[in-house]
Design an enzyme around this catalytic site. Structure first.
Site: not given
Ligand code: UD1
Length: 423
Positions: A24, A124, A308
């Site tokens: 996914k 997030r 995950d």
């Molecule tokens: C992706 C996955 C999700 C997985 C996660 C971590 C997809 C569609 N989803 O989510 O299943 O659980 O990676 O492996 O691929 N953060 C910030 N600022 C930002 C972006 C992120 O502070 O601009 C923080 C988030 O709040 C979170 C952490 O970074 O605490 C991880 O987020 P991120 O790695 O971006 O996860 P996703 O891409 O949302």
């Protein structure tokens, strides 16, 4: 209102093979990357999931023509975008929708995308995505819940993330492939799904190197050439099925396991005492649940232990004699399955971001609620083992990420059916 739930009659013997479908989290950004360049794309090994259907709706609203050729294959035609706005209505259904911003900016030079808002597992934010865009020369304006971006001068640059965010890395890659000159992303996320996106883009003629490392170098190109591509297997589904295999004393084999994608997860299970035989993509084990020992795990960005797989792992730990521990460092609110597992007889306490898990002999059946996709999977696993009837409510979460789960489980002897419940 009627909603769907799973009714599981557990405690039955189940045995056989579970097959892992396409990923996914790899399919979503690759679908979205077709926004970057006009032409016709074919994507294969796409999982049949609610998140994919949600994304198809969003991409169609932006002007893509999408045809499902077979169950797991799609033809996507990009004849130019008709809308440059990704609406709140569609983005709120799935956070990954925010990834359309980079590709739309790359294709059209402007985009307006709804801020995704919070979700059950945490706040997030998208600050890292925006920081990357701004570094590449995009003017960002946030108002009325939307992020508006306008490319002023799309120039390659150095982007340094203070945290290796998966989404921010993907969004910036999808913009940088069309920038003038070279972009370097330092502290890039290294998840296998990012490698898959880079491999897809490189097949289209992008020039991305350093794939699989924390330092990506992207030489911008003027044009990409649409192509046919097959998505990697889903490592999180694979990990969930491996947990099921251990819960049922090795009676389940798992097809579609790429060991390098979940090395830290498998080695944590080995530390617990599991012994695996992996032939090609087929994994089996003869280890009995009663032979496993308690361990400590900490979730980390890849190649660390994946967040995950934290909740499926906890379901397993709940049955291991002694005290195990999981520390969650990625999302602040990802223990919502704990009270539900405790309702099923688990003995888990939470201390800030650490779950302390004292093993019990078995779960007991109960009515429970899935708070998110992975939490739902962990409750289903528990229900399979608990004697009697378990109802898992809110399974729309599970449908976001596990393809035909009840059919797959039924095929190996589980008593699980989808029912309608009144709420
Ligand atoms: C992706 C996955 C999700 C997985 C996660 C971590 C997809 C569609 N989803 O989510 O299943 O659980 O990676 O492996 O691929 N953060 C910030 N600022 C930002 C972006 C992120 O502070 O601009 C923080 C988030 O709040 C979170 C952490 O970074 O605490 C991880 O987020 P991120 O790695 O971006 O996860 P996703 O891409 O949302």
């Amino acid at each position: 209102m009627n909603v769907e739930a799973f009714r599981i009659v557990g405690g039955k013997k189940i045995a056989g093979e579970l097959t892992v479908d396409g990923s996914k989290n790899a399919a979503l950004p690759i679908f979205i990357a077709t926004l970057i360049e006009k032409g016709t794309y074919i994507l294969n090994n796409v999982p049949d999931l609610r998140d994919i259907r949600t994304l198809v709706q969003l991409l169609e609203s932006l002007g893509l023509e999408i045809e499902r050729m077979e169950k797991n294959s799609y033809k996507i035609k990009n004849n130019g975008l008709k809308s440059l706005t990704a609406s709140y209505e569609l983005v709120k259904k799935m956070r990954a929708s925010f990834l359309v911003m980079g590709p739309m900016l790359a294709h059209c030079g402007e985009a307006k995308v709804s801020l995704p808002g919070g979700c059950a597992i945490g706040s997030r934010p998208v600050d890292l995505h925006l920081k990357g865009f701004e570094a590449l020369g995009v003017k960002i304006n946030i108002s009325h819940g939307y992020v508006e971006g306008k490319v002023e001068d799309l120039k390659g640059t150095r982007v340094v993330f203070d945290f290796p965010s998966v989404g921010a890395t993907e969004n910036v890659i999808m913009l940088a492939v069309k920038a003038n000159g070279k972009t370097v992303i330092e502290n890039a996320a290294r998840e296998p799904e990012i490698d898959d996106l880079c491999n897809f883009l490189n097949k289209m003629g992008a020039k991305i190197s350093g794939i699989g490392t924390g330092r990506l170098e992207i030489e911008g190109v003027e044009r990409l050439v649409p192509c046919e591509y097959s998505i990697i297997p889903d490592r999180i589904v694979a990990g969930t099925f491996i947990v099921a295999s251990l819960m049922f004393d090795g009676a389940i084999t798992v097809k579609g396991v790429v060991r390098e994608h979940i090395e830290s997860f498998i080695s944590k299970l080995e530390e617990m005492g599991a012994v695996f035989e992996i032939k090609g993509e087929l994994l089996s084990t003869k280890t009995k649940l009663s032979e496993l020992k308690p361990v400590r795990a900490i979730t980390r960005p890849h190649p660390g232990f994946p967040t995950d797989l934290q909740s499926p792992m906890m379901t397993l730990m709940a049955l291991v004699k002694g005290t195990s521990e999981i520390k969650e460092t990625i999302f602040e609110n990802r223990f919502m399955h704990v009270p539900e597992l405790n309702r099923m007889g688990a003995n888990i306490t939470i201390d800030a971001n650490i779950a302390i898990i004292d093993g019990v002999d078995n779960f007991s059946s109960a009515e429970v609620m899935a708070s998110d996709l992975r939490a739902g999977a962990s409750l289903i696993l528990a229900g399979l083992l608990a004697e009697g009837e378990t109802i898992v409510n809110r399974i729309y979460h599970v449908d976001r990420g596990y393809e035909n789960l009840e059919e797959k489980l039924r095929a190996i002897g589980a008593n699980i059916e989808r029912i309608k419940v009144e709420i």
